[in-house]
Design a protein around this motif. Structure first.
Motif: not given
Length: 292
Positions: A125-139
């Motif tokens: 899940y640490s590996c999978l979590l690194s694949l997701i990006k949070i943008h400045e608008n919280e998207e």
């Protein structure tokens, strides 16, 4: 607050919200007592003060009950953070990530969890979590595969992006390329017969051709080298070359699993010199020990 157990006693009144309020006209100030050594002083507290204390789950049992009673308590794991971000992805990307998780989990179970050094319930899940990006608008969105490469993994580009249009396949291969680094060469050879021929081929190609598992000197050279992009001939097109180069991250910390041997334990001056230096006079690449 992280790793602050030594000062928790000094903040007894703060944690218990024992505040004194001084009001003058339309303004007011909030104070609380803080112990510093043998002295106790009044310290101003911000109107919007909130406190979150992070403790390791392994330390939870040893924390005094009165201290715990002062707070609302939540137990969060890497898996929890991953699930939170997963549900904020667009529907199509959620499906991709669920398939990636399912396929990688299947690979781990088929290969055997005990063959992965240091693997625990949070590793995947640490590996999978690194694949997701949070943008400045919280998207939330999936990171482009180009944004995952480091000086150690850019040589895997041709392997990971064998079919660049298939995002799911690229992500599966990217995560697997991380996890197989935890496996010893003997384990790879031992477990190859349990896979289909096609999987055998790409697993051998990944482990023995695209990763360094045998030569410590070569690994250090890759770690400190600045000539990352010369490794992969597929990066020659200028536009793609520049895109990967601009998004390339630098790995600065690694954990190395190695066999116990007299060479590793007792690196003498001569072996250190052979390992960390070359005959090249270029200061940037010839003396690895100085760069480290």
């Amino acid at each position: 607050m992280i790793n602050t157990s030594r000062i928790h006693g000094s903040l007894y009144d703060v944690f218990n919200q024992n505040f004194s309020i001084m009001a003058t006209g339309d303004t007011r100030k909030i104070f609380s007592k803080v112990a510093i050594g043998p002295k106790t002083i009044d310290v101003a507290v911000h109107e919007d003060f909130q406190c979150i204390i992070h403790v390791k789950r392994s330390e939870f049992e040893s924390i005094p009950a009165p201290f715990l009673s002062r707070f609302q308590k939540y137990s969060l794991s890497i898996n929890d953070f991953y699930r939170i971000r997963l549900h904020k992805l667009p529907g199509i990307e959620q499906d991709i990530m669920k398939n990636v998780e399912e396929k990688v989990s299947s690979f781990i179970e088929h290969f055997g969890r005990n063959y992965f050094h240091g693997l625990n319930e949070s590793t995947l899940y640490s590996c999978l979590l690194s694949l997701i990006k949070i943008h400045e608008n919280e998207e939330h969105s999936l990171l482009s595969i180009h944004q995952h490469y480091t000086q150690l993994t850019v040589r895997l580009k041709s392997f990971i992006e064998q079919n660049p249009t298939n995002t799911e396949q690229c992500l599966v291969r990217f995560v697997l390329s991380k996890l197989v680094q935890l496996v010893s060469p003997e384990s790879i050879i031992l477990k190859l017969p349990v896979f289909e021929e096609k999987v055998k081929q790409w697993l051998c190609n990944l482990y023995f051709q695209h990763q360094e598992h045998f030569n410590f000197g070569n690994f250090i050279e890759q770690l400190v080298s600045k000539q990352f992009l010369n490794i992969d001939n597929d990066l020659r097109p200028s536009s793609e070359h520049q895109m990967v180069q601009n998004s390339l991250h630098t790995t600065t910390k690694v954990i190395i699993f190695t066999r116990t041997s007299s060479y590793v334990i007792g690196l003498n001056a001569k072996s250190k010199n052979e390992l960390f230096t070359t005959n090249n006079n270029d200061d940037e690449t010839s003396n690895y020990s100085r760069q480290i």
